[in-house]
Design a protein around this motif. Structure first.
Motif, PDB file in Angstrom:
ATOM      1  N   LYS A 197      13.601   5.340   4.891  1.00  0.00           N
ATOM      2  CA  LYS A 197      13.890   3.915   5.085  1.00  0.00           C
ATOM      3  C   LYS A 197      13.618   3.502   6.518  1.00  0.00           C
ATOM      4  CE  LYS A 197      17.390   3.744   1.416  1.00  0.00           C
ATOM      5  NZ  LYS A 197      18.819   3.488   1.085  1.00  0.00           N
ATOM      6  N   LYS A 198      14.460   3.942   7.435  1.00  0.00           N
ATOM      7  CA  LYS A 198      14.310   3.568   8.830  1.00  0.00           C
ATOM      8  C   LYS A 198      13.002   4.130   9.384  1.00  0.00           C
ATOM      9  CE  LYS A 198      16.655   3.722  13.298  1.00  0.00           C
ATOM     10  NZ  LYS A 198      17.839   4.237  14.057  1.00  0.00           N
ATOM     11  N   GLY A 199      12.164   3.271   9.881  1.00  0.00           N
ATOM     12  CA  GLY A 199      10.907   3.697  10.482  1.00  0.00           C
ATOM     13  C   GLY A 199       9.737   3.778   9.520  1.00  0.00           C
ATOM     14  N   ARG A 200       9.986   3.553   8.231  1.00  0.00           N
ATOM     15  CA  ARG A 200       8.900   3.660   7.250  1.00  0.00           C
ATOM     16  C   ARG A 200       7.838   2.570   7.461  1.00  0.00           C
ATOM     17  NH1 ARG A 200       8.636   6.509   2.350  1.00  0.00           N
ATOM     18  NH2 ARG A 200       7.148   5.682   0.824  1.00  0.00           N
ATOM     19  N   GLN A 201       8.288   1.331   7.562  1.00  0.00           N
ATOM     20  CA  GLN A 201       7.350   0.227   7.780  1.00  0.00           C
ATOM     21  C   GLN A 201       6.616   0.392   9.104  1.00  0.00           C
ATOM     22  OE1 GLN A 201       8.983  -3.716   8.484  1.00  0.00           O
ATOM     23  NE2 GLN A 201       7.272  -4.678   7.422  1.00  0.00           N
ATOM     24  N   THR A 202       7.337   0.822  10.122  1.00  0.00           N
ATOM     25  CA  THR A 202       6.727   1.035  11.436  1.00  0.00           C
ATOM     26  C   THR A 202       5.620   2.073  11.366  1.00  0.00           C
ATOM     27  OG1 THR A 202       8.814   0.479  12.543  1.00  0.00           O
ATOM     28  CG2 THR A 202       7.188   1.701  13.828  1.00  0.00           C
ATOM     29  N   ARG A 203       5.859   3.135  10.563  1.00  0.00           N
ATOM     30  CA  ARG A 203       4.856   4.189  10.421  1.00  0.00           C
ATOM     31  C   ARG A 203       3.613   3.664   9.722  1.00  0.00           C
ATOM     32  NH1 ARG A 203       3.249   6.779  13.389  1.00  0.00           N
ATOM     33  NH2 ARG A 203       1.717   8.328  12.830  1.00  0.00           N
ATOM     34  N   LYS A 229       6.077   4.136  -5.586  1.00  0.00           N
ATOM     35  CA  LYS A 229       6.453   3.271  -4.463  1.00  0.00           C
ATOM     36  C   LYS A 229       5.473   3.460  -3.311  1.00  0.00           C
ATOM     37  CE  LYS A 229       9.918   2.764  -0.820  1.00  0.00           C
ATOM     38  NZ  LYS A 229      11.178   3.279  -0.233  1.00  0.00           N
ATOM     39  N   THR A 230       5.138   4.724  -3.034  1.00  0.00           N
ATOM     40  CA  THR A 230       4.232   5.027  -1.923  1.00  0.00           C
ATOM     41  C   THR A 230       2.833   4.497  -2.196  1.00  0.00           C
ATOM     42  OG1 THR A 230       5.524   7.028  -1.416  1.00  0.00           O
ATOM     43  CG2 THR A 230       3.315   6.867  -0.470  1.00  0.00           C
ATOM     44  N   LEU A 231       2.345   4.676  -3.430  1.00  0.00           N
ATOM     45  CA  LEU A 231       1.016   4.177  -3.786  1.00  0.00           C
ATOM     46  C   LEU A 231       0.967   2.648  -3.683  1.00  0.00           C
ATOM     47  CD1 LEU A 231       0.223   6.471  -6.842  1.00  0.00           C
ATOM     48  CD2 LEU A 231      -0.897   6.520  -4.601  1.00  0.00           C
ATOM     49  N   ALA A 232       2.054   1.978  -4.082  1.00  0.00           N
ATOM     50  CA  ALA A 232       2.123   0.525  -3.963  1.00  0.00           C
ATOM     51  C   ALA A 232       2.075   0.104  -2.493  1.00  0.00           C
ATOM     52  CB  ALA A 232       3.399   0.005  -4.623  1.00  0.00           C
ATOM     53  N   GLU A 233       2.719   0.880  -1.644  1.00  0.00           N
ATOM     54  CA  GLU A 233       2.689   0.594  -0.205  1.00  0.00           C
ATOM     55  C   GLU A 233       1.284   0.810   0.362  1.00  0.00           C
ATOM     56  OE1 GLU A 233       7.233   1.650   1.204  1.00  0.00           O
ATOM     57  OE2 GLU A 233       5.884   3.289   0.664  1.00  0.00           O
ATOM     58  N   PHE A 234       0.561   1.789  -0.182  1.00  0.00           N
ATOM     59  CA  PHE A 234      -0.827   1.981   0.254  1.00  0.00           C
ATOM     60  C   PHE A 234      -1.661   0.729  -0.031  1.00  0.00           C
ATOM     61  CE2 PHE A 234      -0.648   6.889  -0.431  1.00  0.00           C
ATOM     62  CZ  PHE A 234       0.038   7.027   0.771  1.00  0.00           C
ATOM     63  N   THR A 235      -1.469   0.156  -1.219  1.00  0.00           N
ATOM     64  CA  THR A 235      -2.231  -1.060  -1.553  1.00  0.00           C
ATOM     65  C   THR A 235      -1.849  -2.204  -0.627  1.00  0.00           C
ATOM     66  OG1 THR A 235      -0.633  -1.908  -3.194  1.00  0.00           O
ATOM     67  CG2 THR A 235      -2.310  -0.357  -3.987  1.00  0.00           C
ATOM     68  N   GLN A 236      -0.577  -2.228  -0.230  1.00  0.00           N
ATOM     69  CA  GLN A 236      -0.094  -3.302   0.638  1.00  0.00           C
ATOM     70  C   GLN A 236      -0.628  -3.179   2.060  1.00  0.00           C
ATOM     71  OE1 GLN A 236       4.199  -3.449   0.934  1.00  0.00           O
ATOM     72  NE2 GLN A 236       4.157  -4.813   2.707  1.00  0.00           N
ATOM     73  N   TYR A 237      -0.561  -1.966   2.607  1.00  0.00           N
ATOM     74  CA  TYR A 237      -0.921  -1.777   4.018  1.00  0.00           C
ATOM     75  C   TYR A 237      -2.385  -1.403   4.232  1.00  0.00           C
ATOM     76  CZ  TYR A 237       4.069  -1.954   5.097  1.00  0.00           C
ATOM     77  OH  TYR A 237       5.365  -2.356   5.253  1.00  0.00           O
ATOM     78  N   PHE A 238      -2.993  -0.708   3.262  1.00  0.00           N
ATOM     79  CA  PHE A 238      -4.365  -0.240   3.438  1.00  0.00           C
ATOM     80  C   PHE A 238      -5.375  -0.998   2.583  1.00  0.00           C
ATOM     81  CE2 PHE A 238      -2.091   4.047   4.077  1.00  0.00           C
ATOM     82  CZ  PHE A 238      -1.811   3.746   5.402  1.00  0.00           C
ATOM     83  N   GLY A 239      -4.893  -1.736   1.579  1.00  0.00           N
ATOM     84  CA  GLY A 239      -5.780  -2.493   0.704  1.00  0.00           C
ATOM     85  C   GLY A 239      -5.965  -1.807  -0.639  1.00  0.00           C
ATOM     86  N   ILE A 240      -6.238  -2.591  -1.676  1.00  0.00           N
ATOM     87  CA  ILE A 240      -6.318  -2.052  -3.035  1.00  0.00           C
ATOM     88  C   ILE A 240      -7.541  -1.173  -3.237  1.00  0.00           C
ATOM     89  CG2 ILE A 240      -5.041  -3.998  -4.021  1.00  0.00           C
ATOM     90  CD1 ILE A 240      -7.691  -5.176  -4.934  1.00  0.00           C
ATOM     91  N   ASP A 241      -8.556  -1.310  -2.391  1.00  0.00           N
ATOM     92  CA  ASP A 241      -9.789  -0.549  -2.570  1.00  0.00           C
ATOM     93  C   ASP A 241      -9.853   0.737  -1.748  1.00  0.00           C
ATOM     94  OD1 ASP A 241     -10.884  -2.383  -4.396  1.00  0.00           O
ATOM     95  OD2 ASP A 241     -11.592  -3.665  -2.761  1.00  0.00           O
TER      96      ASP A 241
END
Length: 225
Positions: A138-144, A166-178
């Motif tokens: 939780k703490k520091g996850r978004q920062t990472r 959850k992690t894969l969804a975050e990949f699409t959010q921060y790195f893009g769906i492609d």
């Protein structure tokens, strides 16, 4: 002066145990194991009767000094984790550092570790990569994630099965769906599999099929502009 041996153990298939690892574990004065119950099965399989003590993240701070003194007095000690190479997302760093600072020889045997085969069979660039291990819960996850948005090297993560989607969804959010992703699970075991595709494709796959076992995820770095 004694010595500390860091001994890799199989991540699944017992045939991956090396002859040298068996020899070292048979000859040292003491084996430190992350979980003595788990490691006891391994030692029994290879007919290793060396004395074993528990050494894990909850007690290593208290035992390091005494262990170093024992090696300074001439004992040889081997450190093993539940699977793979000690100190890679497992206990081992504190004792290794203390030995180095105290002049005790340290030798790490080559052997099994999960992220190398996952990286090599991912099909992603592996000339340069960064090992991230487990992300903060939780703490520091978004920062990472924000810090990794501009990372151009292939990134390697260890992910628990219940956090994979959850992690894969975050990949699409921060790195893009492609962004290209490769998920390897149960490496060297009976049900080993690797799923490759875009972050979106891999997420959709695991939304319909729950993942089990040990999981390593490789993510392509950001392409140059």
């Amino acid at each position: 002066m004694g010595k500390l041996y860091l001994v890799p153990t199989p991540i699944g298939n017992l045939d991956d145990m090396t002859f040298r690892a068996i020899k070292v574990l048979q000859e040292v004065d003491l084996i430190l194991a992350e979980d003595t119950r788990n490691s006891g099965k391994l030692l029994k399989h290879f007919e290793i009767s060396t004395q074993m003590h528990s050494h894990h993240m909850h007690n290593e701070h208290k035992t390091v000094d005494n262990l170093v003194k024992r090696m300074q007095a001439g004992e040889t000690i081997a450190l093993i984790s539940d699977a793979g190479t000690p100190a890679i997302s497992d206990p081992g760093f504190l004792l290794t550092r203390a030995c180095v600072e105290s002049g005790v020889a340290v030798e790490c045997l080559p052997g099994a570790t999960a992220f190398v085969p996952a990286l090599v069979n991912s099909g992603l660039p592996n000339d340069k990569f960064v090992f991230e291990g487990f992300l903060p819960d939780k703490k520091g996850r978004q920062t990472r994630f924000l810090a990794l948005e501009e990372e151009s090297r292939t990134m390697i993560f260890y992910v628990s099965p219940h956090k994979l989607n959850k992690t894969l969804a975050e990949f699409t959010q921060y790195f893009g769906i492609d962004r290209r992703v490769s998920v390897s699970r149960e490496l060297s075991k009976l049900h080993e599999e690797t799923i490759r595709g875009t972050a979106e494709e891999v997420l959709k796959h695991f939304e319909t099929k729950s993942a089990k076992g040990e999981i390593v995820v490789c993510v392509a770095g950001k392409s140059g502009k």
